[in-house]
Write a protein that holds these residues in place. Structure first.
Motif, PDB file in Angstrom:
ATOM      1  N   VAL A  47       0.870  -1.288   0.015  1.00  0.00           N
ATOM      2  CA  VAL A  47      -0.283  -0.108  -0.033  1.00  0.00           C
ATOM      3  C   VAL A  47       1.004   1.355  -0.157  1.00  0.00           C
ATOM      4  O   VAL A  47       1.800   1.354   0.726  1.00  0.00           O
ATOM      5  CB  VAL A  47      -0.805   0.062   1.218  1.00  0.00           C
ATOM      6  CG1 VAL A  47      -1.769   1.283   1.192  1.00  0.00           C
ATOM      7  CG2 VAL A  47      -1.781  -1.228   1.247  1.00  0.00           C
ATOM      8  N   ARG A  48       0.682   2.320  -0.912  1.00  0.00           N
ATOM      9  CA  ARG A  48       1.342   3.679  -0.945  1.00  0.00           C
ATOM     10  C   ARG A  48       0.388   4.633  -0.793  1.00  0.00           C
ATOM     11  O   ARG A  48      -1.026   4.457  -1.313  1.00  0.00           O
ATOM     12  CB  ARG A  48       2.281   3.500  -2.310  1.00  0.00           C
ATOM     13  CG  ARG A  48       3.137   2.553  -2.600  1.00  0.00           C
ATOM     14  CD  ARG A  48       3.875   2.770  -3.721  1.00  0.00           C
ATOM     15  NE  ARG A  48       3.259   2.512  -4.982  1.00  0.00           N
ATOM     16  CZ  ARG A  48       2.430   3.525  -5.627  1.00  0.00           C
ATOM     17  NH1 ARG A  48       2.657   4.726  -5.470  1.00  0.00           N
ATOM     18  NH2 ARG A  48       1.857   3.108  -6.863  1.00  0.00           N
ATOM     19  N   ALA A  49       0.770   5.635  -0.325  1.00  0.00           N
ATOM     20  CA  ALA A  49      -0.032   6.847  -0.111  1.00  0.00           C
ATOM     21  C   ALA A  49      -0.533   7.510  -1.441  1.00  0.00           C
ATOM     22  O   ALA A  49       0.381   7.407  -2.426  1.00  0.00           O
ATOM     23  CB  ALA A  49       0.777   7.958   0.627  1.00  0.00           C
ATOM     24  N   ALA A  74       1.426  -3.017   4.338  1.00  0.00           N
ATOM     25  CA  ALA A  74       2.268  -1.590   4.382  1.00  0.00           C
ATOM     26  C   ALA A  74       3.623  -2.069   3.893  1.00  0.00           C
ATOM     27  O   ALA A  74       4.263  -3.152   4.213  1.00  0.00           O
ATOM     28  CB  ALA A  74       2.166  -1.257   5.882  1.00  0.00           C
ATOM     29  N   PRO A  75       4.381  -1.022   3.556  1.00  0.00           N
ATOM     30  CA  PRO A  75       5.810  -1.057   3.255  1.00  0.00           C
ATOM     31  C   PRO A  75       6.798  -1.929   3.986  1.00  0.00           C
ATOM     32  O   PRO A  75       7.493  -2.844   3.986  1.00  0.00           O
ATOM     33  CB  PRO A  75       6.351   0.230   2.845  1.00  0.00           C
ATOM     34  CG  PRO A  75       5.241   0.854   2.529  1.00  0.00           C
ATOM     35  CD  PRO A  75       3.960   0.421   3.410  1.00  0.00           C
ATOM     36  N   GLY A  76       6.562  -1.564   5.588  1.00  0.00           N
ATOM     37  CA  GLY A  76       7.501  -2.290   6.535  1.00  0.00           C
ATOM     38  C   GLY A  76       6.851  -3.833   6.695  1.00  0.00           C
ATOM     39  O   GLY A  76       7.789  -4.334   7.300  1.00  0.00           O
ATOM     40  N   ASP A  77       5.869  -4.075   6.338  1.00  0.00           N
ATOM     41  CA  ASP A  77       5.412  -5.614   6.569  1.00  0.00           C
ATOM     42  C   ASP A  77       5.495  -6.574   5.365  1.00  0.00           C
ATOM     43  O   ASP A  77       5.051  -7.525   5.598  1.00  0.00           O
ATOM     44  CB  ASP A  77       3.842  -5.446   6.954  1.00  0.00           C
ATOM     45  CG  ASP A  77       3.543  -4.740   8.254  1.00  0.00           C
ATOM     46  OD1 ASP A  77       4.333  -4.722   9.160  1.00  0.00           O
ATOM     47  OD2 ASP A  77       2.479  -4.410   8.496  1.00  0.00           O
ATOM     48  N   ALA A  78       6.017  -5.754   4.375  1.00  0.00           N
ATOM     49  CA  ALA A  78       6.195  -6.642   3.017  1.00  0.00           C
ATOM     50  C   ALA A  78       6.997  -7.815   3.121  1.00  0.00           C
ATOM     51  O   ALA A  78       6.734  -9.146   2.887  1.00  0.00           O
ATOM     52  CB  ALA A  78       6.583  -5.862   2.032  1.00  0.00           C
ATOM     53  N   ASP A  98       1.804  -4.074  -8.165  1.00  0.00           N
ATOM     54  CA  ASP A  98       2.050  -2.723  -7.385  1.00  0.00           C
ATOM     55  C   ASP A  98       0.651  -1.954  -7.245  1.00  0.00           C
ATOM     56  O   ASP A  98      -0.359  -2.270  -8.146  1.00  0.00           O
ATOM     57  CB  ASP A  98       2.806  -1.935  -8.380  1.00  0.00           C
ATOM     58  CG  ASP A  98       4.293  -2.248  -8.633  1.00  0.00           C
ATOM     59  OD1 ASP A  98       4.925  -3.009  -7.589  1.00  0.00           O
ATOM     60  OD2 ASP A  98       5.075  -1.928  -9.280  1.00  0.00           O
ATOM     61  N   ALA A  99       0.809  -1.101  -6.231  1.00  0.00           N
ATOM     62  CA  ALA A  99      -0.530  -0.459  -6.110  1.00  0.00           C
ATOM     63  C   ALA A  99      -0.565   0.619  -7.370  1.00  0.00           C
ATOM     64  O   ALA A  99       0.311   1.149  -7.846  1.00  0.00           O
ATOM     65  CB  ALA A  99      -0.281   0.491  -5.011  1.00  0.00           C
ATOM     66  N   GLY A 173      10.390  -2.235   0.601  1.00  0.00           N
ATOM     67  CA  GLY A 173       9.339  -3.101   0.435  1.00  0.00           C
ATOM     68  C   GLY A 173       8.839  -3.347  -0.842  1.00  0.00           C
ATOM     69  O   GLY A 173       7.999  -3.798  -1.480  1.00  0.00           O
ATOM     70  N   LEU A 174      10.016  -3.053  -1.815  1.00  0.00           N
ATOM     71  CA  LEU A 174       9.784  -3.540  -3.077  1.00  0.00           C
ATOM     72  C   LEU A 174      10.497  -4.737  -3.647  1.00  0.00           C
ATOM     73  O   LEU A 174      11.447  -5.351  -2.860  1.00  0.00           O
ATOM     74  CB  LEU A 174      10.580  -2.467  -4.098  1.00  0.00           C
ATOM     75  CG  LEU A 174      10.004  -0.958  -4.034  1.00  0.00           C
ATOM     76  CD1 LEU A 174      10.785   0.116  -4.801  1.00  0.00           C
ATOM     77  CD2 LEU A 174       8.671  -0.908  -4.338  1.00  0.00           C
ATOM     78  N   PHE A 175       9.894  -5.421  -4.740  1.00  0.00           N
ATOM     79  CA  PHE A 175      10.354  -6.827  -5.108  1.00  0.00           C
ATOM     80  C   PHE A 175      11.331  -6.629  -6.160  1.00  0.00           C
ATOM     81  O   PHE A 175      10.958  -6.114  -7.211  1.00  0.00           O
ATOM     82  CB  PHE A 175       8.870  -7.325  -5.438  1.00  0.00           C
ATOM     83  CG  PHE A 175       9.041  -8.881  -5.909  1.00  0.00           C
ATOM     84  CD1 PHE A 175       9.748  -9.822  -5.267  1.00  0.00           C
ATOM     85  CD2 PHE A 175       8.400  -9.333  -7.006  1.00  0.00           C
ATOM     86  CE1 PHE A 175       9.794 -11.037  -5.533  1.00  0.00           C
ATOM     87  CE2 PHE A 175       8.518 -10.687  -7.268  1.00  0.00           C
ATOM     88  CZ  PHE A 175       9.429 -11.523  -6.612  1.00  0.00           C
TER      89      PHE A 175
END
Length: 659
Positions: A47-49, A74-78, A98-99, A173-175
């Motif tokens: 999820v991104r703002a 969330a990015p920190g939970d990816a 991606d969002a 949090g990117l793949f």
């Protein structure tokens, strides 16, 4: 011209997606072709703002794929989320979405089916690139290395077992999908030629420069091989190349005695192409001499629509072994098309082999596994032979409302309709006797046969419930006839690929055929149809079983559409040729292929679909011509004696000399 089916296409080019009605094709069968359940897939979105998650989530929910779960993290939970997914043995595949991006209609089914059929660890599809409108499509999986692309997120389905959780997620949090893709062995990766992702652009891409390519045919693009050559050329044009179509001659009666083509060769020289893509030349010449001359100027690729370039005379050696040993005057069919005087066959075979064996000789492009194997068997040592896919108009040949199509065409609403189709239905290589025998075993009042193509004497089939529209030169009309039928059957034993099984399958109609030649590629056994051994009675037995089994026909028809769209779309053909061009140094391996926005119109869910071509086969002969042809066949069969050929040649010269 595109057929606009929506007055104001959405930015991503797919009307009604993901919130309204959209074309999604036939319903997905309940299980895979082998009866196993569809694989369980996890889709992960960080999820991104400011991201428009509503469309992203809706595109997953609309997939008609109950075995999917969508995780929004969330990015920190990816990292922890993916680690838990990869530790879960019930998860079989993962897709990182991606969002702001959307899955295309039917994406998960297409990706999962290809993974199931091939056992691939990673399957990539096309991305539709859009901002305020469609800017193009790309196939990012073909870049040469991780530095060649920005991201493949959402366009790749990954097998859980091929992913290392320690190397997947970076600090944001990117793949790192590109690194993972190229870490997988090439043989464990697959790409399909249909859109699976709608990618919202930040900046419009800069397409790589295309090549100048001459598409060279003998006498034009009518008929089966001519149509195939035209479709491949159109696919390359959509990939950004500049195509110039050129025909060697308009004098087929002179082909046996013509080896030079001053005007056509001058036109090719004026085009100064980076590549000559040649195919179906035997309507204008019996030699490859023109290919030898063109090869001295630059690269030439020869598409094997048949095996003519590899023999002394014929298009299909059938059971004759002379093509491997050396064709000569003992050829069993010198009077059959493409005819050649017996005394010239040995020399012609030697000349062809010399052209293929030359250091600058053409690359042979094979459209099926069988054709590739035959090319490598029959060509001189050192000849380059490459696999490619043929292109089919996948938005024209599409499933329709069968009942409505039958009403439109005046066909019985409730009969089982069997389709047979060829340019010449009773041609010598189409197994007419086997076909007739099989059809007669299922003949009854509620079973009809639709025969598309030239059939001078329909009574030869011996069927009461026969519908014979003849040659159909318009692809839209041809697709309607296909879509109105329940089952396609062919008794051919000599096909480099077999285009009619693919056209029928794209319309949701399965094919029954012999397990031989290129048909083993055009018919995916147990998926898009049934293949049977080449033995007496096998075709009739299988035909009877399928006529009495509507559930199996429907299941095979649904799989046929899904699998063949992925493998034989114009994009799939262009991608296969892109691989060849890169291998031979004509394209930069660091730049991913880019397709024009019009490529999207070749898929039935596009808001603006590409219309079909017309004039694809010669116009139907007049009744007098058909009667004369039947009379000739009664006396001479399908052979054309040398004396008759010479008379036609001189008559043609005389006709052209008259004012």
């Amino acid at each position: 011209m595109p057929d606009a089916s929506s007055p104001s296409p959405p930015a991503h080019g797919i009307a009604g997606w993901p919130f309204g009605p959209a074309f999604t094709g036939p319903a997905r069968p309940a299980s895979l072709p082998d009866g196993l359940p569809w694989p369980r897939i996890r889709v992960v979105t960080v999820v991104r703002a400011g991201a428009a998650l509503g469309e992203t989530v809706a595109s997953v929910l609309r997939q008609d794929y109950p075995e999917v779960r969508h995780d929004l993290v969330a990015p920190g939970d990816a990292g922890p989320t993916v680690a838990r997914i990869l530790a879960d043995p019930t998860v079989e595949y993962l897709l990182w979405l991606d969002a702001d991006d959307l899955l295309a209609p039917g994406a998960l089914t297409a990706l999962a089916l290809e993974a199931a059929l091939t056992g691939a660890d990673a399957v990539a599809g096309l991305r539709v690139l859009f901002d305020t409108a469609v800017q193009g499509l790309d196939g990012p999986a073909f870049a040469a290395g991780p530095g060649g692309i920005a991201s493949m997120s959402g366009s790749v389905l990954w097998a859980r077992g091929c992913l290392d959780p320690a190397a997947l997620i970076d600090a944001d949090g990117l793949f790192d999908d590109a690194a993972i893709w190229f870490a997988i062995p090439e043989e464990a990766r697959r790409s399909i030629g249909r859109p699976v992702l709608l990618h919202r652009l930040v900046a419009a891409p800069i397409p790589p420069g295309g090549l100048s390519i001459v598409s060279l045919t003998g006498t034009g693009t009518q008929g089966g091989a001519g149509v195939a050559q035209r479709r491949v050329a159109e696919a390359l044009a959509l990939a950004g190349h500049r195509l110039t179509p050129i025909a060697l001659s308009d004098r087929p009666e002179a082909a046996e005695w013509t080896d030079t083509f001053p005007q056509a060769e001058a036109d090719i020289a004026a085009a100064a192409p980076d590549l000559v893509l040649a195919g179906n030349l035997h309507g204008a010449t019996r030699s490859l001499d023109v290919i030898a001359r063109l090869s001295q100027r630059g690269p030439v690729a020869l598409v094997l629509h048949d095996l003519f370039p590899l023999t002394g005379r014929c298009c299909h050696p059938r059971e004759c072994g002379r093509a491997a040993l050396g064709c000569d005057a003992a050829c069993p069919g010198p009077d059959e098309y493409p005819q050649l005087a017996p005394g010239r066959i040995a020399d012609m075979h030697a000349r062809k082999r010399a052209v293929l064996a030359a250091p600058s000789g053409p690359w042979l492009l094979a459209n099926s596994d069988w054709t590739l194997a035959r090319a490598r068997e029959l060509a001189p040592p050192g000849t380059v032979a490459e696999p490619i896919r043929l292109a089919f108009p996948t938005a024209v040949f599409r499933p329709g409302d069968r009942a409505a199509l039958r009403r439109r065409l005046g066909l019985p609403p409730d009969d089982v309709l069997i389709l047979i189709s060829a340019v010449i239905v009773d041609g010598p290589d189409k197994g007419f006797d086997d076909l007739r025998a099989a059809l007669q075993t299922v003949a009854r009042p509620d079973v009809g046969v639709v025969a598309i193509g030239r059939l001078d004497d329909p009574a030869r089939l011996g069927l009461a419930n026969l519908f014979a529209p003849g040659l159909i030169a318009d692809e839209e009309t041809l697709a309607a006839w296909y879509g109105a039928c329940d089952l396609h059957v062919t008794a051919s034993r000599h096909e480099t690929l077999g285009q009619t099984p693919i056209e029928a399958g794209l319309c949701g109609v399965p094919t029954l055929a012999y397990r031989t030649s290129g048909l083993t590629s055009s018919v995916i056994d147990g998926v898009s149809g049934r293949l049977v051994p080449v033995r007496p009675g096998a075709l009739a037995e299988a035909l009877g079983a399928l006529v009495d089994d509507p559930a199996t026909r429907a299941r095979l028809g649904a799989f046929a559409r899904i699998a063949l769209e992925s493998r034989y779309s114009p994009a799939a053909a262009a991608l296969s040729l892109e691989t060849v061009l890169r291998r031979h140094g004509l394209r930069d391996a660091a730049a991913g292929p880019h397709f024009a926005p019009a490529m999207l119109g070749h898929f039935p869910f596009a808001a603006a679909r590409q219309a079909g071509a017309a004039g694809t086969v010669p116009t139907a002969s007049r009744p007098l011509v058909r009667r004369l042809r039947r009379a000739k066949q009664m006396v001479l069969g399908r052979r054309m004696p040398l004396l008759v050929r010479r008379c036609l040649y001189f008559a043609g010269r005389l006709r052209r000399s008259l004012p």
